[in-house]
Design a protein around this motif. Structure first.
Motif, mmCIF file in Angstrom:
data_model
loop_
_atom_site.group_PDB
_atom_site.id
_atom_site.type_symbol
_atom_site.label_atom_id
_atom_site.label_comp_id
_atom_site.label_asym_id
_atom_site.label_seq_id
_atom_site.Cartn_x
_atom_site.Cartn_y
_atom_site.Cartn_z
ATOM 1 N N GLY A 149 0.697 -1.094 -0.211
ATOM 2 C CA GLY A 149 0.127 0.032 0.085
ATOM 3 C C GLY A 149 0.889 1.320 -0.012
ATOM 4 O O GLY A 149 1.638 1.454 -0.771
ATOM 5 N N TRP A 150 0.529 2.181 1.179
ATOM 6 C CA TRP A 150 1.345 3.129 0.856
ATOM 7 C C TRP A 150 1.718 3.801 2.454
ATOM 8 O O TRP A 150 0.927 3.413 3.324
ATOM 9 N N ALA A 151 2.631 4.577 2.665
ATOM 10 C CA ALA A 151 3.081 5.086 3.885
ATOM 11 C C ALA A 151 2.903 6.600 3.870
ATOM 12 O O ALA A 151 3.394 7.222 3.018
ATOM 13 N N ASP A 152 2.371 7.267 5.078
ATOM 14 C CA ASP A 152 2.430 8.754 5.146
ATOM 15 C C ASP A 152 3.913 9.199 5.427
ATOM 16 O O ASP A 152 4.422 8.870 6.528
ATOM 17 N N ALA A 153 4.505 9.427 4.244
ATOM 18 C CA ALA A 153 5.981 9.749 4.363
ATOM 19 C C ALA A 153 6.469 10.576 5.642
ATOM 20 O O ALA A 153 7.558 10.268 6.331
ATOM 21 N N ALA A 154 5.749 11.825 5.668
ATOM 22 C CA ALA A 154 6.289 13.008 6.372
ATOM 23 C C ALA A 154 6.111 12.446 7.933
ATOM 24 O O ALA A 154 7.068 12.469 8.773
ATOM 25 N N LYS A 155 4.852 11.878 8.036
ATOM 26 C CA LYS A 155 4.687 11.273 9.563
ATOM 27 C C LYS A 155 5.528 10.122 9.827
ATOM 28 O O LYS A 155 5.911 10.363 11.135
ATOM 29 N N GLY A 156 5.857 9.301 8.940
ATOM 30 C CA GLY A 156 6.686 8.262 9.301
ATOM 31 C C GLY A 156 8.098 8.872 9.573
ATOM 32 O O GLY A 156 8.629 8.091 10.810
ATOM 33 N N THR A 157 8.813 9.520 8.774
ATOM 34 C CA THR A 157 10.149 10.367 9.186
ATOM 35 C C THR A 157 10.005 10.919 10.521
ATOM 36 O O THR A 157 10.790 10.685 11.540
ATOM 37 N N SER A 158 9.040 11.969 10.822
ATOM 38 C CA SER A 158 8.982 12.520 12.118
ATOM 39 C C SER A 158 8.864 11.513 13.098
ATOM 40 O O SER A 158 9.480 11.663 14.325
ATOM 41 N N LEU A 159 8.125 10.271 13.080
ATOM 42 C CA LEU A 159 8.009 9.449 14.141
ATOM 43 C C LEU A 159 9.181 8.673 14.493
ATOM 44 O O LEU A 159 9.733 8.491 15.449
ATOM 45 N N MET A 160 10.013 8.571 13.414
ATOM 46 C CA MET A 160 11.339 7.860 13.590
ATOM 47 C C MET A 160 12.255 8.695 14.253
ATOM 48 O O MET A 160 12.997 8.256 15.217
ATOM 49 N N ILE A 161 12.173 10.060 13.949
ATOM 50 C CA ILE A 161 13.036 11.095 14.681
ATOM 51 C C ILE A 161 12.689 10.990 16.074
ATOM 52 O O ILE A 161 13.710 11.279 17.137
ATOM 53 N N SER A 162 11.398 11.059 16.584
ATOM 54 C CA SER A 162 11.053 11.120 17.923
ATOM 55 C C SER A 162 11.324 9.716 18.606
ATOM 56 O O SER A 162 11.771 9.822 19.857
ATOM 57 N N LYS A 163 11.604 8.625 17.820
ATOM 58 C CA LYS A 163 12.065 7.490 18.601
ATOM 59 C C LYS A 163 13.559 7.718 18.836
ATOM 60 O O LYS A 163 14.037 7.060 19.872
ATOM 61 N N ILE A 164 14.244 8.312 18.087
ATOM 62 C CA ILE A 164 15.639 8.324 18.315
ATOM 63 C C ILE A 164 16.052 9.277 19.231
ATOM 64 O O ILE A 164 16.805 9.109 20.028
ATOM 65 N N ALA A 165 15.151 10.526 19.397
ATOM 66 C CA ALA A 165 15.396 11.222 20.525
ATOM 67 C C ALA A 165 15.040 10.468 21.662
ATOM 68 O O ALA A 165 15.633 10.678 22.732
ATOM 69 N N ALA A 166 14.079 9.799 21.939
ATOM 70 C CA ALA A 166 13.661 9.011 23.008
ATOM 71 C C ALA A 166 14.655 8.136 23.474
ATOM 72 O O ALA A 166 14.840 7.806 24.703
ATOM 73 N N LEU A 167 15.570 7.435 22.438
ATOM 74 C CA LEU A 167 16.353 6.621 22.625
ATOM 75 C C LEU A 167 17.552 7.159 23.031
ATOM 76 O O LEU A 167 18.907 6.527 23.454
ATOM 77 N N GLY A 168 17.829 8.581 22.933
ATOM 78 C CA GLY A 168 19.169 9.148 23.470
ATOM 79 C C GLY A 168 19.991 10.105 22.511
ATOM 80 O O GLY A 168 21.039 10.101 22.967
ATOM 81 N N ALA A 169 19.499 9.759 21.285
ATOM 82 C CA ALA A 169 20.309 10.569 20.492
ATOM 83 C C ALA A 169 20.469 12.026 20.312
ATOM 84 O O ALA A 169 19.514 12.595 21.032
ATOM 85 N N ARG A 170 21.716 12.560 20.109
ATOM 86 C CA ARG A 170 21.868 13.962 20.195
ATOM 87 C C ARG A 170 21.494 14.337 18.835
ATOM 88 O O ARG A 170 22.171 14.111 17.744
ATOM 89 N N ILE A 171 20.511 15.378 18.714
ATOM 90 C CA ILE A 171 19.896 15.757 17.324
ATOM 91 C C ILE A 171 20.286 17.179 17.191
ATOM 92 O O ILE A 171 20.126 18.004 17.750
ATOM 93 N N LEU A 172 20.891 17.724 16.054
ATOM 94 C CA LEU A 172 21.336 18.783 15.794
ATOM 95 C C LEU A 172 20.716 19.398 14.379
ATOM 96 O O LEU A 172 21.404 19.185 13.511
#
Length: 428
Positions: A149-172
């Motif tokens: 089917g298809w994925a909501d691309a912007a939402k998926g990327t945003s969700l992945m970024i929130s996941k790595i933030a929660a896991l402790g990544a330093r985001i710049l």
């Protein structure tokens, strides 16, 4: 070889970059920094920030088919991915006309995908509700793969970024790479245009279509060519959108045309899988010309315009599928910029002769569907666990023996004089 306490810097927070950070963090790596040129994440003009992306397992290469089915299984986990993924099914057209499509069908069937095949327009017509006007020819052939089917691309990327933030990544955010820092021919970090310096034991470049223009001094050969792909949208009323809401993604391998059912904002998107357009910039003095993305960030709304010939082509293909939609005005266009490789295989691995520098790029327009799992391949490369056959398949310095002719031989120069105007969006 790096270990779990090594400092790792990832340049780019799109599909490759964010997924790589996620999988490294899940494996226990403790010092992950991810930097992106955009102040807003996900970047508004990135390929992984869009209305939608196709999620399909229909590949002639069994590796991608298997990996796509792994990704689909992950997408289906709503506890992880909410409603990013929509299993509308993917209608694949062109069986019997191409060895690629026939092999893709064989792979789907052998791997257990739920499919329905057809050889004529009447059997294809049965896939759609009777109140939808369709215009497939009598020679239509293909199959419907329900496992896609298809994925909501912007939402998926945003969700992945929130996941790595929660896991402790330093985001710049807002950090545009200027140059790689070297010591004894080994990369030891990166300097950014604002003067910031980040040192690292390993730098992973995941900057997509901006890669060659950021690092023109590196020898990319024929790999990582930035091409602009033409996308057009139609905005429907809620009632109009409901008529098409349950339609599958349509993917016509014969022409390269593909389109989506309406998203939650009642927008239908369509595009072409073709060579696309290059935008060579004279300011780059390197071994060979460098194509540079032209987007809303660099050129404002002009960066969204696509060439008139491609706009006409999109409408013609739309008319051959949904004739009533073809009589509606386009609500907008976009040049979506990809990093293409001639063989459409990705670039995942070390830069030759530099243990401190890796690449995770070359999406070639088909990486996003793998967002939940693609970073695992990069993590395998980082830890030295990547299967030798894949290491060779994705090597930076591999010889691209199998050129995808639909892209590598059909790239056109982007000319401002050909870009569409508001009048061109109206039906003709």
């Amino acid at each position: 070889m790096v270990d779990k306490n090594s400092d790792i810097l990832i340049l780019g927070a799109g599909c490759f970059g964010s997924s790589t950070a996620y999988h490294l963090l899940k494996r226990g790596f403790t010092s992950i920094t991810i930097a992106d040129r955009s102040e807003v994440l996900p970047a508004l003009d990135a390929a992984s920030t869009d209305y939608n992306r196709i999620v399909r397992s229909s590949y002639s290469d069994p590796f991608y088919s298997r990996l796509a089915r792994e990704a689909i299984a992950a997408w289906r986990d709503t506890s992880e991915w909410d409603n990013v993924y929509h299993e509308s099914g993917v209608l694949v057209l062109g069986t019997g006309d191409s060895s690629y499509i026939d092999q893709a069908y064989a792979n789907d069937v052998s791997m257990g995908a739920r499919t329905t095949s057809f050889r004529d327009a009447p059997s294809l017509r049965a896939i759609f509700t009777q109140d939808i006007a369709i215009a497939y020819s009598e020679t239509s052939s293909g199959y419907l793969n329900y496992d896609g089917g298809w994925a909501d691309a912007a939402k998926g990327t945003s969700l992945m970024i929130s996941k790595i933030a929660a896991l402790g990544a330093r985001i710049l955010p807002g950090k545009t790479a200027k140059k790689l820092l070297k010591e004894s021919e080994k990369t030891i970090g990166a300097e950014f245009t604002d003067g910031t310096v980040v040192r690292a034991d390993l730098v992973i470049v995941a900057t997509g279509s901006w890669t060659t223009s950021i690092f023109p001094e590196l020898d990319f050969g024929e790999k990582c060519l930035a091409t602009g792909q033409s996308v057009a949208m139609i905005k429907l009323t809620p009632a109009e959108a409901d008529e098409y809401r349950n339609c599958p993604v349509v993917l016509d391998f014969k022409s390269g045309f593909y389109m989506f059912p309406p998203n939650e904002d009642n927008i239908i998107k369509m595009a072409m899988h073709v060579g696309g357009y290059t935008n060579f910039d004279a300011i780059y003095q390197s071994r060979r010309p460098v194509s540079v993305p032209r987007t809303i960030t660099s050129h404002g709304t002009d960066g969204l315009k696509i060439p008139k010939p491609m706009l006409k082509t999109l409408r013609e293909h739309l008319r051959a599928i949904y004739p009533e939609l073809a009589e509606m005005p386009f609500s907008g266009t976009r040049l979506c910029w990809y990093s293409d490789t001639p063989d459409e295989d990705w670039v995942i691995g070390h830069y030759p002769g530099d243990d401190g520098l890796m690449f995770a790029t070359g999406g070639s327009g088909h990486a996003y569907k793998f967002l939940p799992v693609i970073g695992s391949l990069v993590a395998d490369a980082v830890t030295g666990q990547l299967d030798p056959s894949l290491k060779e398949k994705f090597a930076f310095d591999r010889e691209c023996k199998n050129h995808d002719l639909s892209r590598s031989l059909l790239v056109l120069p982007l000319r401002e004089s050909e870009l569409c105007t508001a009048d061109d969006l109206l039906p003709r």
